[in-house]
Design a protein around this motif. Structure first.
Motif, PDB file in Angstrom:
ATOM      1  N   GLU A  69      -8.873  11.211  -0.272  1.00 51.65           N
ATOM      2  CA  GLU A  69      -9.951  11.948  -0.935  1.00 51.65           C
ATOM      3  C   GLU A  69     -11.077  12.325   0.031  1.00 51.65           C
ATOM      4  OE1 GLU A  69     -11.229  10.121  -4.569  1.00 51.65           O
ATOM      5  OE2 GLU A  69      -9.214   9.466  -5.075  1.00 51.65           O
ATOM      6  N   ILE A  70     -10.722  12.575   1.295  1.00 50.62           N
ATOM      7  CA  ILE A  70     -11.701  13.037   2.275  1.00 50.62           C
ATOM      8  C   ILE A  70     -11.841  14.546   2.130  1.00 50.62           C
ATOM      9  CG2 ILE A  70     -12.181  13.293   4.746  1.00 50.62           C
ATOM     10  CD1 ILE A  70     -10.787  10.654   5.215  1.00 50.62           C
ATOM     11  N   PRO A  71     -13.064  15.066   2.004  1.00 51.04           N
ATOM     12  CA  PRO A  71     -13.273  16.511   1.821  1.00 51.04           C
ATOM     13  C   PRO A  71     -12.700  17.319   2.987  1.00 51.04           C
ATOM     14  CG  PRO A  71     -15.281  15.291   1.340  1.00 51.04           C
ATOM     15  CD  PRO A  71     -14.321  14.316   1.961  1.00 51.04           C
ATOM     16  N   LEU A  72     -12.289  18.548   2.691  1.00 46.31           N
ATOM     17  CA  LEU A  72     -11.677  19.403   3.717  1.00 46.31           C
ATOM     18  C   LEU A  72     -12.603  19.624   4.905  1.00 46.31           C
ATOM     19  CD1 LEU A  72      -9.895  22.141   1.552  1.00 46.31           C
ATOM     20  CD2 LEU A  72      -8.889  20.122   2.628  1.00 46.31           C
ATOM     21  N   LYS A 118     -14.314   4.816  -3.504  1.00 47.41           N
ATOM     22  CA  LYS A 118     -14.842   6.072  -2.964  1.00 47.41           C
ATOM     23  C   LYS A 118     -16.031   5.806  -2.031  1.00 47.41           C
ATOM     24  CE  LYS A 118     -13.472   9.270  -6.654  1.00 47.41           C
ATOM     25  NZ  LYS A 118     -13.964  10.232  -7.677  1.00 47.41           N
ATOM     26  N   TYR A 119     -16.856   4.835  -2.412  1.00 46.65           N
ATOM     27  CA  TYR A 119     -18.013   4.473  -1.589  1.00 46.65           C
ATOM     28  C   TYR A 119     -17.548   3.938  -0.235  1.00 46.65           C
ATOM     29  CZ  TYR A 119     -22.291   1.967  -0.228  1.00 46.65           C
ATOM     30  OH  TYR A 119     -23.392   1.493   0.444  1.00 46.65           O
ATOM     31  N   THR A 120     -16.502   3.104  -0.260  1.00 42.84           N
ATOM     32  CA  THR A 120     -15.967   2.528   0.970  1.00 42.84           C
ATOM     33  C   THR A 120     -15.368   3.608   1.862  1.00 42.84           C
ATOM     34  OG1 THR A 120     -15.492   0.433  -0.147  1.00 42.84           O
ATOM     35  CG2 THR A 120     -14.326   0.851   1.922  1.00 42.84           C
ATOM     36  N   GLU A 121     -14.643   4.539   1.269  1.00 43.57           N
ATOM     37  CA  GLU A 121     -14.044   5.624   2.052  1.00 43.57           C
ATOM     38  C   GLU A 121     -15.120   6.497   2.689  1.00 43.57           C
ATOM     39  OE1 GLU A 121     -11.447   7.564  -0.666  1.00 43.57           O
ATOM     40  OE2 GLU A 121      -9.929   5.999  -0.610  1.00 43.57           O
ATOM     41  N   ASN A 139     -15.707   7.065   6.706  1.00 44.89           N
ATOM     42  CA  ASN A 139     -15.845   8.398   7.287  1.00 44.89           C
ATOM     43  C   ASN A 139     -17.137   8.496   8.100  1.00 44.89           C
ATOM     44  OD1 ASN A 139     -14.968  11.272   7.459  1.00 44.89           O
ATOM     45  ND2 ASN A 139     -16.881  11.618   6.373  1.00 44.89           N
ATOM     46  N   ASN A 140     -18.200   7.878   7.594  1.00 42.29           N
ATOM     47  CA  ASN A 140     -19.471   7.867   8.327  1.00 42.29           C
ATOM     48  C   ASN A 140     -19.321   7.148   9.666  1.00 42.29           C
ATOM     49  OD1 ASN A 140     -20.638   9.173   6.187  1.00 42.29           O
ATOM     50  ND2 ASN A 140     -21.582   7.348   5.321  1.00 42.29           N
TER      51      ASN A 140
END
Length: 290
Positions: free
Chosen positions: A58-61, A172-175, A179-180
Protein backbone atom coordinates in the motif's frame (compact mmCIF):
# COMPACT_ATOMS: atom_id res chain seq x y z
CA UNK A 1 9.59 -8.37 -25.98
CA UNK A 2 5.95 -8.36 -24.97
CA UNK A 3 3.18 -6.06 -26.09
CA UNK A 4 1.25 -3.97 -23.58
CA UNK A 5 -1.74 -6.31 -24.00
CA UNK A 6 0.44 -9.34 -23.20
CA UNK A 7 1.84 -7.60 -20.11
CA UNK A 8 -1.69 -6.73 -19.03
CA UNK A 9 -2.81 -10.37 -19.42
CA UNK A 10 0.29 -11.59 -17.57
CA UNK A 11 0.03 -9.27 -14.58
CA UNK A 12 -3.66 -8.40 -14.33
CA UNK A 13 -2.85 -4.69 -14.64
CA UNK A 14 -5.10 -2.92 -17.10
CA UNK A 15 -3.71 -1.45 -20.31
CA UNK A 16 -5.03 1.91 -19.18
CA UNK A 17 -3.04 1.68 -15.93
CA UNK A 18 0.14 0.74 -17.82
CA UNK A 19 -0.41 3.81 -19.98
CA UNK A 20 -0.68 5.84 -16.77
CA UNK A 21 2.55 4.34 -15.38
CA UNK A 22 4.26 5.43 -18.59
CA UNK A 23 2.74 8.92 -18.40
CA UNK A 24 4.00 9.59 -14.86
CA UNK A 25 7.42 8.05 -15.58
CA UNK A 26 6.97 5.13 -13.19
CA UNK A 27 7.36 2.41 -15.82
CA UNK A 28 8.52 3.21 -19.32
CA UNK A 29 8.32 0.61 -22.12
CA UNK A 30 11.64 -0.82 -23.26
CA UNK A 31 10.99 0.41 -26.78
CA UNK A 32 8.24 1.29 -29.23
CA UNK A 33 7.46 -0.02 -32.66
CA UNK A 34 7.47 2.21 -35.71
CA UNK A 35 3.70 2.41 -35.29
CA UNK A 36 4.11 3.65 -31.71
CA UNK A 37 3.10 0.46 -29.88
CA UNK A 38 4.76 -0.11 -26.50
CA UNK A 39 6.99 -3.16 -26.02
CA UNK A 40 8.32 -4.42 -22.67
CA UNK A 41 11.51 -6.43 -22.14
CA UNK A 42 12.73 -8.46 -19.16
CA UNK A 43 14.18 -5.43 -17.34
CA UNK A 44 10.91 -3.52 -17.59
CA UNK A 45 8.97 -6.56 -16.39
CA UNK A 46 11.32 -6.91 -13.43
CA UNK A 47 10.69 -3.26 -12.54
CA UNK A 48 6.96 -3.86 -12.85
CA UNK A 49 7.27 -6.75 -10.42
CA UNK A 50 9.01 -4.44 -7.93
CA UNK A 51 6.15 -1.96 -8.34
CA UNK A 52 3.58 -4.67 -7.63
CA UNK A 53 5.46 -5.67 -4.45
CA UNK A 54 5.38 -2.07 -3.27
CA UNK A 55 1.69 -1.74 -4.15
CA UNK A 56 0.95 -4.84 -2.08
CA UNK A 57 2.36 -2.89 0.88
CA UNK A 58 0.00 0.00 0.00
CA UNK A 59 2.87 2.39 -0.78
CA UNK A 60 1.63 5.30 -2.96
CA UNK A 61 2.80 5.39 -6.58
CA UNK A 62 4.61 8.71 -6.09
CA UNK A 63 6.67 7.15 -3.27
CA UNK A 64 7.39 4.05 -5.36
CA UNK A 65 8.68 6.31 -8.13
CA UNK A 66 10.93 8.18 -5.68
CA UNK A 67 12.36 4.91 -4.35
CA UNK A 68 13.09 3.52 -7.81
CA UNK A 69 14.72 6.78 -8.91
CA UNK A 70 16.77 7.27 -5.74
CA UNK A 71 20.59 7.23 -6.21
CA UNK A 72 20.70 4.92 -3.17
CA UNK A 73 18.34 2.41 -4.79
CA UNK A 74 19.69 -1.11 -4.32
CA UNK A 75 17.55 -3.77 -5.97
CA UNK A 76 18.75 -6.61 -3.76
CA UNK A 77 18.34 -4.59 -0.56
CA UNK A 78 14.85 -3.52 -1.65
CA UNK A 79 13.89 -7.15 -2.28
CA UNK A 80 15.18 -8.04 1.18
CA UNK A 81 13.14 -5.23 2.77
CA UNK A 82 10.05 -6.14 0.75
CA UNK A 83 10.30 -9.75 1.86
CA UNK A 84 10.54 -8.67 5.49
CA UNK A 85 7.60 -6.28 5.23
CA UNK A 86 5.38 -8.73 3.37
CA UNK A 87 6.25 -11.45 5.89
CA UNK A 88 5.17 -9.15 8.71
CA UNK A 89 1.95 -8.37 6.86
CA UNK A 90 1.32 -12.10 6.28
CA UNK A 91 1.86 -12.88 9.96
CA UNK A 92 -0.46 -10.09 11.06
CA UNK A 93 -3.20 -11.21 8.64
CA UNK A 94 -2.83 -14.81 9.84
CA UNK A 95 -3.25 -13.62 13.43
CA UNK A 96 -6.35 -11.63 12.55
CA UNK A 97 -7.85 -14.56 10.61
CA UNK A 98 -7.17 -16.82 13.57
CA UNK A 99 -8.87 -14.35 15.90
CA UNK A 100 -11.93 -14.14 13.61
CA UNK A 101 -12.15 -17.94 13.41
CA UNK A 102 -12.10 -18.15 17.21
CA UNK A 103 -14.87 -15.56 17.45
CA UNK A 104 -16.94 -17.45 14.87
CA UNK A 105 -16.60 -20.58 17.01
CA UNK A 106 -18.01 -18.74 20.01
CA UNK A 107 -14.82 -17.77 21.81
CA UNK A 108 -15.84 -14.69 23.81
CA UNK A 109 -12.41 -13.86 25.19
CA UNK A 110 -11.18 -10.40 24.21
CA UNK A 111 -7.76 -10.28 22.52
CA UNK A 112 -5.87 -7.16 21.56
CA UNK A 113 -2.40 -8.57 20.93
CA UNK A 114 -3.13 -8.52 17.19
CA UNK A 115 -3.14 -4.74 17.38
CA UNK A 116 0.10 -4.16 19.28
CA UNK A 117 3.12 -2.10 18.16
CA UNK A 118 5.69 -4.90 17.94
CA UNK A 119 6.18 -4.56 14.17
CA UNK A 120 6.61 -0.81 14.52
CA UNK A 121 9.33 -1.05 17.14
CA UNK A 122 11.00 -4.00 15.39
CA UNK A 123 11.37 -1.84 12.28
CA UNK A 124 12.98 0.93 14.33
CA UNK A 125 15.43 -1.56 15.85
CA UNK A 126 16.22 -2.95 12.39
CA UNK A 127 16.93 0.57 11.14
CA UNK A 128 19.25 1.22 14.08
CA UNK A 129 21.23 -1.94 13.41
CA UNK A 130 21.38 -1.80 9.61
CA UNK A 131 21.75 1.95 9.02
CA UNK A 132 24.20 3.13 11.64
CA UNK A 133 25.63 5.89 9.40
CA UNK A 134 22.21 7.51 8.96
CA UNK A 135 21.36 7.02 12.65
CA UNK A 136 24.52 8.83 13.77
CA UNK A 137 24.14 11.55 11.13
CA UNK A 138 20.55 12.45 11.92
CA UNK A 139 20.14 11.46 15.58
CA UNK A 140 23.60 12.12 17.01
CA UNK A 141 24.47 8.59 18.06
CA UNK A 142 23.12 5.05 18.15
CA UNK A 143 22.58 5.49 21.89
CA UNK A 144 20.53 8.66 21.39
CA UNK A 145 18.35 6.92 18.81
CA UNK A 146 17.88 3.98 21.20
CA UNK A 147 16.77 6.37 23.95
CA UNK A 148 14.16 7.86 21.61
CA UNK A 149 12.83 4.39 20.84
CA UNK A 150 12.64 3.51 24.54
CA UNK A 151 10.77 6.73 25.25
CA UNK A 152 8.30 5.87 22.50
CA UNK A 153 7.83 2.41 23.99
CA UNK A 154 6.82 4.05 27.26
CA UNK A 155 4.03 5.78 25.27
CA UNK A 156 3.05 2.71 23.25
CA UNK A 157 -0.68 2.84 24.01
CA UNK A 158 -0.90 6.55 23.26
CA UNK A 159 0.99 6.15 19.97
CA UNK A 160 -1.13 3.13 18.96
CA UNK A 161 -4.36 5.06 19.54
CA UNK A 162 -3.05 8.00 17.53
CA UNK A 163 -1.86 5.71 14.71
CA UNK A 164 -5.27 4.07 14.34
CA UNK A 165 -7.09 7.40 14.43
CA UNK A 166 -4.85 9.09 11.85
CA UNK A 167 -3.95 6.21 9.50
CA UNK A 168 -6.79 3.76 10.07
CA UNK A 169 -4.59 0.97 11.42
CA UNK A 170 -1.27 0.37 13.14
CA UNK A 171 -0.18 -1.55 10.06
CA UNK A 172 -0.62 1.47 7.75
CA UNK A 173 1.09 3.70 10.32
CA UNK A 174 4.03 1.28 10.52
CA UNK A 175 4.37 1.09 6.74
CA UNK A 176 4.36 4.91 6.54
CA UNK A 177 7.11 5.03 9.16
CA UNK A 178 9.20 2.46 7.27
CA UNK A 179 8.82 4.50 4.11
CA UNK A 180 9.95 7.59 6.04
CA UNK A 181 13.07 5.77 7.26
CA UNK A 182 13.81 4.62 3.72
CA UNK A 183 13.69 8.26 2.55
CA UNK A 184 15.19 9.84 5.65
CA UNK A 185 17.80 11.87 3.73
CA UNK A 186 15.11 13.58 1.63
CA UNK A 187 12.94 14.13 4.70
CA UNK A 188 15.76 15.77 6.63
CA UNK A 189 16.46 18.02 3.67
CA UNK A 190 12.78 18.93 3.70
CA UNK A 191 12.95 19.83 7.39
CA UNK A 192 15.79 22.24 6.62
CA UNK A 193 13.69 23.90 3.91
CA UNK A 194 10.76 24.27 6.32
CA UNK A 195 13.08 25.54 9.05
CA UNK A 196 14.45 28.21 6.74
CA UNK A 197 10.90 29.35 5.96
CA UNK A 198 9.31 28.76 9.37
CA UNK A 199 8.42 32.43 9.94
CA UNK A 200 6.38 32.55 6.73
CA UNK A 201 4.72 29.25 7.61
CA UNK A 202 3.83 30.38 11.14
CA UNK A 203 2.48 33.72 9.92
CA UNK A 204 0.30 32.06 7.29
CA UNK A 205 -1.00 29.50 9.80
CA UNK A 206 -1.83 32.24 12.29
CA UNK A 207 -3.58 34.34 9.64
CA UNK A 208 -5.73 31.40 8.51
CA UNK A 209 -6.62 30.47 12.10
CA UNK A 210 -7.55 34.08 12.89
CA UNK A 211 -9.82 34.14 9.84
CA UNK A 212 -11.31 30.81 10.89
CA UNK A 213 -12.18 32.07 14.39
CA UNK A 214 -13.17 35.68 13.56
CA UNK A 215 -16.87 34.93 14.13
CA UNK A 216 -17.51 31.99 16.44
CA UNK A 217 -21.27 32.37 15.93
CA UNK A 218 -21.01 31.07 12.36
CA UNK A 219 -21.90 27.50 11.46
CA UNK A 220 -18.60 25.49 11.42
CA UNK A 221 -19.95 23.49 8.45
CA UNK A 222 -20.75 26.60 6.39
CA UNK A 223 -19.06 26.99 2.99
CA UNK A 224 -17.28 30.11 4.25
CA UNK A 225 -15.62 28.28 7.14
CA UNK A 226 -14.93 25.10 5.18
CA UNK A 227 -13.15 27.15 2.48
CA UNK A 228 -10.72 28.43 5.13
CA UNK A 229 -10.15 24.90 6.42
CA UNK A 230 -9.42 23.88 2.82
CA UNK A 231 -6.68 26.54 2.75
CA UNK A 232 -5.24 25.09 5.96
CA UNK A 233 -5.38 21.63 4.44
CA UNK A 234 -3.56 22.80 1.31
CA UNK A 235 -0.86 24.46 3.42
CA UNK A 236 -0.25 21.34 5.55
CA UNK A 237 -0.25 19.09 2.48
CA UNK A 238 2.42 21.33 0.95
CA UNK A 239 4.54 20.83 4.06
CA UNK A 240 4.16 17.04 3.81
CA UNK A 241 5.03 17.25 0.11
CA UNK A 242 8.22 19.14 0.96
CA UNK A 243 9.08 16.49 3.55
CA UNK A 244 8.10 13.65 1.18
CA UNK A 245 6.11 12.15 4.03
CA UNK A 246 2.67 10.54 4.00
CA UNK A 247 -0.19 12.43 5.61
CA UNK A 248 -2.62 10.14 7.41
CA UNK A 249 -6.00 9.84 5.73
CA UNK A 250 -7.73 11.04 8.92
CA UNK A 251 -5.21 13.74 9.90
CA UNK A 252 -7.87 16.41 10.40
CA UNK A 253 -10.15 14.01 12.25
CA UNK A 254 -7.35 13.44 14.74
CA UNK A 255 -6.67 17.18 15.04
CA UNK A 256 -10.40 17.75 15.59
CA UNK A 257 -10.33 15.36 18.52
CA UNK A 258 -7.22 16.99 20.03
CA UNK A 259 -8.83 20.45 19.84
CA UNK A 260 -11.93 19.24 21.68
CA UNK A 261 -10.44 16.88 24.30
CA UNK A 262 -6.88 17.92 25.16
CA UNK A 263 -6.81 20.63 27.88
CA UNK A 264 -3.51 22.04 26.63
CA UNK A 265 -4.88 22.52 23.10
CA UNK A 266 -8.12 24.03 24.38
CA UNK A 267 -6.30 26.50 26.64
CA UNK A 268 -3.88 27.66 23.92
CA UNK A 269 -6.60 28.16 21.31
CA UNK A 270 -9.14 29.77 23.66
CA UNK A 271 -6.55 32.12 25.16
CA UNK A 272 -5.37 33.21 21.71
CA UNK A 273 -8.59 33.29 19.68
CA UNK A 274 -11.37 33.62 22.25
CA UNK A 275 -13.39 31.39 24.56
CA UNK A 276 -14.94 28.53 22.63
CA UNK A 277 -12.47 28.87 19.73
CA UNK A 278 -10.97 25.41 20.21
CA UNK A 279 -14.42 23.78 20.17
CA UNK A 280 -15.35 25.76 17.06
CA UNK A 281 -12.11 24.74 15.31
CA UNK A 282 -12.73 21.12 16.31
CA UNK A 283 -16.20 21.13 14.77
CA UNK A 284 -14.94 22.81 11.59
CA UNK A 285 -12.16 20.25 11.19
CA UNK A 286 -14.54 17.40 11.96
CA UNK A 287 -16.90 18.53 9.20
CA UNK A 288 -14.02 18.84 6.77
CA UNK A 289 -12.63 15.39 7.60
CA UNK A 290 -15.99 13.85 6.79
Amino acid sequence: MQTIKQVSDLTGISVRMLHYYDKIGLLKPSTKTDAGYRLYGDEALETLQQILFFKEMEIPLKNIKEILESPQYDKNQVLHDQKELLSLKRDRLNELISLIEKKMKGDQRMSFKEFDMNDYFSALEHFKQEHEVEVVKYFGSVEAFGEKVEHMKSRETEIAQMAIKEFGSIEKYTEAMKNNLHNISSIMDGFEIIKDNKDDYINKANQLTERLTTNLDLDPSSPEIQAIVKELDDMVKEQYKTLKMEMGENYWGLMSELYSTKPEYIKINDDKYGKGASKFMSEALHCYSK
